[in-house]
Design an enzyme around this catalytic site. Structure first.
Site, PDB file in Angstrom:
ATOM      1  N   TYR A  83       0.805  -1.220   0.000  1.00 10.54           N
ATOM      2  CA  TYR A  83       0.000   0.000   0.000  1.00 10.54           C
ATOM      3  C   TYR A  83       0.840   1.273   0.000  1.00 10.54           C
ATOM      4  O   TYR A  83       0.297   2.369   0.060  1.00 10.54           O
ATOM      5  CB  TYR A  83      -0.981   0.022   1.176  1.00 10.54           C
ATOM      6  CG  TYR A  83      -1.918  -1.169   1.206  1.00 10.54           C
ATOM      7  CD1 TYR A  83      -2.474  -1.676   0.031  1.00 10.54           C
ATOM      8  CD2 TYR A  83      -2.256  -1.776   2.407  1.00 10.54           C
ATOM      9  CE1 TYR A  83      -3.329  -2.763   0.061  1.00 10.54           C
ATOM     10  CE2 TYR A  83      -3.119  -2.870   2.436  1.00 10.54           C
ATOM     11  CZ  TYR A  83      -3.655  -3.353   1.259  1.00 10.54           C
ATOM     12  OH  TYR A  83      -4.503  -4.434   1.297  1.00 10.54           O
ATOM     13  N   GLN A  84       2.154   1.155  -0.011  1.00 11.28           N
ATOM     14  CA  GLN A  84       3.052   2.287  -0.270  1.00 11.28           C
ATOM     15  C   GLN A  84       2.875   3.438   0.729  1.00 11.28           C
ATOM     16  O   GLN A  84       3.147   4.589   0.416  1.00 11.28           O
ATOM     17  CB  GLN A  84       2.823   2.800  -1.697  1.00 11.28           C
ATOM     18  CG  GLN A  84       2.986   1.701  -2.755  1.00 11.28           C
ATOM     19  CD  GLN A  84       2.427   2.095  -4.098  1.00 11.28           C
ATOM     20  OE1 GLN A  84       2.143   3.252  -4.340  1.00 11.28           O
ATOM     21  NE2 GLN A  84       2.257   1.137  -4.990  1.00 11.28           N
ATOM     22  N   TRP A 109      -9.748   4.536   3.443  1.00 14.15           N
ATOM     23  CA  TRP A 109     -10.837   4.937   4.325  1.00 14.15           C
ATOM     24  C   TRP A 109     -10.550   4.519   5.759  1.00 14.15           C
ATOM     25  O   TRP A 109     -11.164   5.037   6.694  1.00 14.15           O
ATOM     26  CB  TRP A 109     -12.169   4.360   3.842  1.00 14.15           C
ATOM     27  CG  TRP A 109     -12.356   2.874   4.033  1.00 14.15           C
ATOM     28  CD1 TRP A 109     -11.509   1.886   3.647  1.00 14.15           C
ATOM     29  CD2 TRP A 109     -13.480   2.228   4.645  1.00 14.15           C
ATOM     30  NE1 TRP A 109     -12.027   0.654   3.978  1.00 14.15           N
ATOM     31  CE2 TRP A 109     -13.246   0.831   4.589  1.00 14.15           C
ATOM     32  CE3 TRP A 109     -14.661   2.677   5.231  1.00 14.15           C
ATOM     33  CZ2 TRP A 109     -14.140  -0.111   5.104  1.00 14.15           C
ATOM     34  CZ3 TRP A 109     -15.551   1.732   5.726  1.00 14.15           C
ATOM     35  CH2 TRP A 109     -15.291   0.365   5.664  1.00 14.15           C
ATOM     36  N   GLU A 169     -15.624  -6.333  -0.063  1.00 11.61           N
ATOM     37  CA  GLU A 169     -14.930  -6.234  -1.346  1.00 11.61           C
ATOM     38  C   GLU A 169     -15.043  -7.482  -2.221  1.00 11.61           C
ATOM     39  O   GLU A 169     -14.479  -7.511  -3.317  1.00 11.61           O
ATOM     40  CB  GLU A 169     -13.455  -5.896  -1.100  1.00 11.61           C
ATOM     41  CG  GLU A 169     -13.272  -4.526  -0.500  1.00 11.61           C
ATOM     42  CD  GLU A 169     -11.834  -4.198  -0.154  1.00 11.61           C
ATOM     43  OE1 GLU A 169     -11.516  -3.002  -0.070  1.00 11.61           O
ATOM     44  OE2 GLU A 169     -11.040  -5.131   0.042  1.00 11.61           O
ATOM     45  N   LYS A 212     -16.638 -10.652   2.700  1.00 14.33           N
ATOM     46  CA  LYS A 212     -15.257 -10.553   3.166  1.00 14.33           C
ATOM     47  C   LYS A 212     -15.176  -9.921   4.541  1.00 14.33           C
ATOM     48  O   LYS A 212     -14.411 -10.355   5.405  1.00 14.33           O
ATOM     49  CB  LYS A 212     -14.433  -9.725   2.172  1.00 14.33           C
ATOM     50  CG  LYS A 212     -12.984  -9.513   2.598  1.00 14.33           C
ATOM     51  CD  LYS A 212     -12.234  -8.637   1.609  1.00 14.33           C
ATOM     52  CE  LYS A 212     -10.809  -8.372   2.077  1.00 14.33           C
ATOM     53  NZ  LYS A 212     -10.083  -7.456   1.163  1.00 14.33           N
ATOM     54  N   GLN A 213     -15.974  -8.868   4.757  1.00 11.15           N
ATOM     55  CA  GLN A 213     -15.849  -8.095   5.989  1.00 11.15           C
ATOM     56  C   GLN A 213     -17.165  -7.406   6.297  1.00 11.15           C
ATOM     57  O   GLN A 213     -18.098  -7.423   5.491  1.00 11.15           O
ATOM     58  CB  GLN A 213     -14.745  -7.058   5.850  1.00 11.15           C
ATOM     59  CG  GLN A 213     -15.020  -5.985   4.803  1.00 11.15           C
ATOM     60  CD  GLN A 213     -13.780  -5.241   4.382  1.00 11.15           C
ATOM     61  OE1 GLN A 213     -13.003  -5.731   3.578  1.00 11.15           O
ATOM     62  NE2 GLN A 213     -13.599  -4.043   4.935  1.00 11.15           N
TER      63      GLN A 213
END
Length: 462
Positions: free
Chosen positions: A25-26, A31, A173, A288-289
């Site tokens: 993710y750099q 969010w 997602e 997923k979540q």
């Protein structure tokens, strides 16, 4: 970890989803920053919460560029934010581990809830701190541009006479390209309603400031009315009349009903990506979540306690918790509903994600490891918002404690304005103390009563 990764000293840096723990993710913002990291700072270090929002304000032009590139107006904030505020989320994030072909994901253009999430954070900050200057100098511009985007992104259903937000990706997602995701639609409604309220408030309280902002962003006279219209007409989630379960998106109840454990047996390779377009979860109710429960966590007044409990019991068995963000959401909402033992287990899961390395580090051929900064801050939310039952009142705080069985008491402090409130919750009652050097008294309330605690004084509510 949550403090280490936060911009305590400046307002132009984000909280990276993995901090500086790895290259994943750099170091960019998701969010996670507003919804999971920020609440702890809002109540403990409000100046840092302001820094977090100023980062978004400084990157507003990047959000405008993204919206314009995709054919919309206003500000569409990036899913993964670069230093300039431009989108750096790749269109091909995962790889099919069986064929080796890249998988086209739409995190960067369909996961639109990032923008109303930022409006939610602005509103939460202003209402908690009373920092109206931030709202007029910076927040209103963000809020107006986000409402502009949402209006341009919505579609009017001429048959049914309501607005719809179609082809989106909610917090879950695994299910992309869905219509009227409950979380997205409700958050968008609230964002447009808040934009209208801010517009009206500025018109009455500081018309010159509003006029300057209107000129700066070329706001047309009819646009605020468009935001209000969208808030009033956007399609609200379908709720089962018998069970009170909220449908996650249009058609969700028609999908195959199966548990994550049973679904996992269909994998050909353990590293397969479960999500869209061809993963094993796409045509099922396995998520997923937290998604609907994310809505119940952020907006408890939308569902109410009984409806929240019904949705918790429905969605919990269908949630894989494939994201580190998920266990804490179920922990907070579960504690509110009285599912304290289940919430405590989820709390331990969230706290120990990095300690025990329990989350998948590789998904669909993509490495996504490192420290989960949102889970670190979400542990605070579970303890204070969940088990201590914290909610913010206009003039202070309310507490509805539900301590885990193994806890005898808990202590923490909260900052509001120039005052610090120290809270000691035990089974026999709650003790509240306001520091001597605080600037004002703090109002506290429990089911057993309420009190105005003055600086240097202590109050017990049994």
């Amino acid at each position: 970890h949550a403090v280490i990764c936060a911009p305590l000293h400046t307002d132009h840096l984000p909280i990276g989803a993995r901090g500086l723990s790895c290259q994943a993710y750099q170091g960019a913002a998701f969010w996670d920053q507003e919804i999971f990291n920020m609440p702890m700072f809002l109540h403990c270090r409000p100046e840092t919460a302001r820094n977090i929002l100023m980062y978004r304000y400084r990157n507003l032009d990047g959000a405008r560029r993204k919206a314009e590139k995709l054919g919309y107006r206003g500000a569409f904030y990036p899913w993964i934010s670069a230093d300039t505020g431009d989108e750096i989320c790749p269109s091909y994030f995962f790889r099919d581990v069986l064929s080796g072909r890249k998988i086209r994901n739409h995190f960067n253009d369909w996961q639109i809830h990032i923008s109303p999430d930022i409006t939610y954070a602005v509103k939460n900050y202003v209402e908690t701190t009373g920092d109206d200057q931030f709202l007029t100098d910076c927040g209103a511009e963000m809020v107006f541009e986000i409402a502009r985007f949402l209006y341009s992104r919505a579609h009017m259903n001429l048959v049914h006479g309501h607005a719809e937000i179609i082809r989106v990706l909610g917090p879950d997602e695994y299910h992309e390209n869905v219509d009227n995701n409950a979380y997205t639609n409700v958050m968008s409604r609230e964002a447009c309603l808040y934009a209208w309220e801010v517009y009206c408030w500025m018109g009455e309280s500081m018309p010159r400031k509003l006029e300057e902002l209107e000129k700066k962003i070329s706001l047309q006279e009819d646009e605020p009315h468009q935001w209000r219209m969208l808030a009033e007409t956007v399609k609200m989630p379908k709720r089962d009349e018998t069970s009170s379960v909220i449908e996650q998106f249009d058609g969700y109840f028609d999908l195959e009903d199966i548990t994550p454990g049973e679904l996992k047996k269909r994998l050909i390779d353990p590293q397969e990506y479960w999500g869209w377009p061809a993963g094993i979860a796409v045509e099922t109710q396995v998520i997923k979540q937290a998604d609907v429960m994310q809505l119940c966590m952020l907006m408890p007044e939308f569902a109410g306690r009984n409806v929240t409990a019904a949705n918790w019991e429905y969605y919990a068995p269908r949630t894989q918790h494939g994201s580190s963000l998920s266990p804490s959401v179920y922990a907070v909402t579960g504690a509110r509903c009285g599912f304290v033992s289940e919430s405590y287990e989820l709390f331990l899961t969230s706290c120990s994600i990095d300690l025990h390395n329990t989350n998948t580090a590789v998904s669909g051929g993509t490495f996504i490891g490192g420290i989960h900064t949102a889970a670190c801050a979400a542990a605070w939310q579970t303890a204070v918002i969940g088990f201590a039952g914290l909610s913010v009142l206009g003039q202070g705080y309310r507490f509805e404690p539900k301590l885990p069985e193994s806890w005898t008491s808990m202590k923490f402090s909260l900052r509001r304005g120039g005052s610090r409130l120290r809270v000691h919750i035990a089974r026999e009652g709650c003790v509240f103390t306001v520091d001597q050097d605080s600037s004002a008294p703090v109002f506290v309330e429990t089911e057993n009563g309420h009190a105005l605690v003055c600086p240097g004084k202590q109050t017990t509510l049994n």
